[in-house]
Design an enzyme around this catalytic site. Structure first.
Site, PDB file in Angstrom:
ATOM      1  N   SER A  26       1.087  -1.176  -0.069  1.00  0.00           N
ATOM      2  CA  SER A  26      -0.154  -0.055   0.063  1.00  0.00           C
ATOM      3  C   SER A  26       0.871   1.352   0.055  1.00  0.00           C
ATOM      4  O   SER A  26       1.983   1.145   0.527  1.00  0.00           O
ATOM      5  CB  SER A  26      -0.865   0.021   1.287  1.00  0.00           C
ATOM      6  OG  SER A  26      -1.495   1.174   1.415  1.00  0.00           O
ATOM      7  N   ALA A 131      20.265  35.375  -6.999  1.00  0.00           N
ATOM      8  CA  ALA A 131      19.966  34.450  -8.292  1.00  0.00           C
ATOM      9  C   ALA A 131      21.424  33.936  -8.839  1.00  0.00           C
ATOM     10  O   ALA A 131      21.147  32.915  -9.424  1.00  0.00           O
ATOM     11  CB  ALA A 131      19.686  35.771  -9.209  1.00  0.00           C
ATOM     12  N   ILE A 180      18.877  27.143 -12.007  1.00  0.00           N
ATOM     13  CA  ILE A 180      18.997  28.237 -12.661  1.00  0.00           C
ATOM     14  C   ILE A 180      17.997  28.440 -13.822  1.00  0.00           C
ATOM     15  O   ILE A 180      18.310  28.028 -14.866  1.00  0.00           O
ATOM     16  CB  ILE A 180      20.589  29.038 -13.043  1.00  0.00           C
ATOM     17  CG1 ILE A 180      21.216  29.109 -11.804  1.00  0.00           C
ATOM     18  CG2 ILE A 180      20.418  30.177 -13.848  1.00  0.00           C
ATOM     19  CD1 ILE A 180      22.829  29.214 -12.338  1.00  0.00           C
ATOM     20  N   GLY A 183      12.114  28.007 -12.875  1.00  0.00           N
ATOM     21  CA  GLY A 183      11.083  28.224 -12.210  1.00  0.00           C
ATOM     22  C   GLY A 183       9.775  28.674 -13.334  1.00  0.00           C
ATOM     23  O   GLY A 183      10.006  29.513 -14.170  1.00  0.00           O
ATOM     24  N   CYS A 186      10.151  32.470 -13.691  1.00  0.00           N
ATOM     25  CA  CYS A 186      11.589  33.206 -13.666  1.00  0.00           C
ATOM     26  C   CYS A 186      11.865  33.464 -15.321  1.00  0.00           C
ATOM     27  O   CYS A 186      11.622  32.535 -16.154  1.00  0.00           O
ATOM     28  CB  CYS A 186      12.466  31.989 -13.266  1.00  0.00           C
ATOM     29  SG  CYS A 186      14.130  32.578 -13.505  1.00  0.00           S
ATOM     30  N   THR A 188      14.967  34.127 -16.499  1.00  0.00           N
ATOM     31  CA  THR A 188      16.559  34.383 -16.345  1.00  0.00           C
ATOM     32  C   THR A 188      16.980  33.617 -17.826  1.00  0.00           C
ATOM     33  O   THR A 188      17.837  34.340 -18.534  1.00  0.00           O
ATOM     34  CB  THR A 188      16.959  33.780 -15.154  1.00  0.00           C
ATOM     35  OG1 THR A 188      16.754  34.375 -14.067  1.00  0.00           O
ATOM     36  CG2 THR A 188      18.718  33.712 -15.420  1.00  0.00           C
ATOM     37  N   GLY A 221      11.183  24.297 -11.296  1.00  0.00           N
ATOM     38  CA  GLY A 221      11.126  23.307 -12.416  1.00  0.00           C
ATOM     39  C   GLY A 221       9.790  22.327 -12.279  1.00  0.00           C
ATOM     40  O   GLY A 221       9.572  21.623 -13.169  1.00  0.00           O
ATOM     41  N   SER A 270      12.592  38.410  -8.992  1.00  0.00           N
ATOM     42  CA  SER A 270      13.149  39.382  -9.945  1.00  0.00           C
ATOM     43  C   SER A 270      12.490  40.042 -10.950  1.00  0.00           C
ATOM     44  O   SER A 270      12.851  40.733 -11.896  1.00  0.00           O
ATOM     45  CB  SER A 270      14.312  38.705 -10.477  1.00  0.00           C
ATOM     46  OG  SER A 270      15.316  38.491  -9.599  1.00  0.00           O
ATOM     47  N   GLU A 289      13.850  39.984 -14.419  1.00  0.00           N
ATOM     48  CA  GLU A 289      14.169  38.540 -14.858  1.00  0.00           C
ATOM     49  C   GLU A 289      13.045  37.538 -14.169  1.00  0.00           C
ATOM     50  O   GLU A 289      13.329  36.666 -13.935  1.00  0.00           O
ATOM     51  CB  GLU A 289      15.437  38.085 -14.572  1.00  0.00           C
ATOM     52  CG  GLU A 289      16.633  38.680 -15.099  1.00  0.00           C
ATOM     53  CD  GLU A 289      18.212  38.232 -14.850  1.00  0.00           C
ATOM     54  OE1 GLU A 289      18.116  37.042 -14.180  1.00  0.00           O
ATOM     55  OE2 GLU A 289      19.060  39.173 -14.776  1.00  0.00           O
TER      56      GLU A 289
END
Length: 353
Positions: A26, A131, A180, A183, A186, A188, A221, A270, A289
């Site tokens: 389970s 960052a 980096i 997200g 984000c 960037t 991510g 950012s 960013e």
């Protein structure tokens, strides 16, 4: 001389777990809590190693209260005052072991960090968040904070390569944040052209950290519970998410109604929105960013937490991992060209799907 690394690097969207024989009867048999001893502080942490990001729409005291009931962790955003911290600590002593004080790397940030740590010595985690974790200034700042707080657990980042993980650990970090540009809010990678596919970054950075007795946080991510499981399978010790925890009551954001539907504003730290809110605007030497979006209002965060924890438990049953700690040893990823059957797209009648 410029060069190209031709080795293929992968994101969470590029792989799936290969199932394996399992003795688990389970999902309830799976243990998600871990006990982790940190290399430099010597402290131990016991809990579910999933973190809310230190964004001002997710790293809130309200989120921390909710996460604590699940023994999960919150990196509190750096914009609360010392007085607000004192009030939170006095009202929620059980939450203190599951939160980190966040700080940038300026002298002003350091002064505020010192004030909070003086007022609330029970806090044992410090999150040093910039960052670009590749600067010599940041490495020096990590060393300075380690010298000031030898008995505190330091989270530092962000980076995406093994050599920089090693440098930050040797400078005093216990946990290195990896990511980096992955997200959801984000930009960037778009604005700078800099980044690294997140699954490969986690795999490589985890290997580097564990070789020194350190640990990593896979930061960003994740779009669904399966991505959280993949991060753990790739060797992450903690997984941090922002977008997955945005849009809830506990984020303390304003609910906006449009065309009869409810939304909450979510933005990168950012972004122009965040810099206008906290710094008076975007400085003339830089660019935004991050982006600002309206996401559907999701209600209580507890429903989302249950969905994520349930998904990770289910993953463990598919590969035979009785404990979350065992998941990397039980993981074989297969590369894919398609993850999902999208014939009905986003037409589910259940918000959590």
């Amino acid at each position: 001389m410029p060069r190209i690394d031709f080795e293929i690097k992968l994101g969470y969207e590029d792989v799936l777990f290969r199932p394996k024989r399992s003795t688990l009867a389970s999902r309830s048999d799976v243990t998600l809590e871990r006990e982790i001893k940190f290399r430099n502080s010597g402290l131990k942490y016991s809990g579910v190693p999933i973190m809310a990001s230190n964004m001002d729409t997710t790293g809130t005291f309200s989120v921390a209260k909710a996460f604590t009931t699940h023994r999960m962790f919150t990196c509190i955003h750096k914009h609360y005052t010392v007085e607000q911290w004192v009030e939170f600590a006095a009202s929620n002593p059980d939450a203190i072991e599951h939160v980190a004080v966040s700080s940038g790397s300026s002298e002003r940030d350091l002064e505020k960090l010192q004030a909070i740590m003086t007022q609330i010595p029970a806090v044992s985690f410090i999150c040093l968040d910039v960052a670009n974790g590749y600067s010599e200034h940041f490495v020096g700042f990590v060393k300075k904070v380690r010298d000031s707080y030898p008995g505190k657990t330091i989270i530092a980042g962000n980076v995406v390569t093994g050599e920089m993980v090693e440098e930050l650990i040797l400078a005093g970090a216990d946990l290195v944040k990896v990511g980096i540009g992955p997200g959801s809010v984000c930009t960037t990678r778009k604005k700078t052209g800099v980044g690294y596919p997140q699954l490969s970054a986690v795999l490589e950075c985890a290997d580097a950290a564990h070789g020194l007795g350190g640990h990593i946080v896979a930061d960003g991510g994740c779009t669904c519970p399966g991505d959280v499981a993949k991060a753990f399978g790739a060797g992450a010790d903690f997984v941090m998410a922002g977008g997955m925890f945005a849009g809830h009551d506990e984020g303390d954001g304003e609910i906006i109604e449009q065309d009869g539907r409810k939304y909450i504003k979510f933005y990168g730290m950012s972004s122009a929105t965040a810099m206008q809110k906290h710094s008076g605007g975007v400085a003339n030497y830089r660019t935004s960013e991050g982006k600002t979006v309206l996401i559907p209002y999701k209600g209580s965060i507890h429903t989302t937490i249950q969905d994520i924890l349930g998904g990770v438990r289910s993953c463990c049953t598919y590969v035979g991992a009785v404990k979350l700690k065992e998941l990397p040893k039980r993981t074989t990823f297969v590369r894919t060209t398609q993850q999902l059957n999208e014939v009905y797209g986003n037409k589910s009648i259940n918000k959590i799907d």
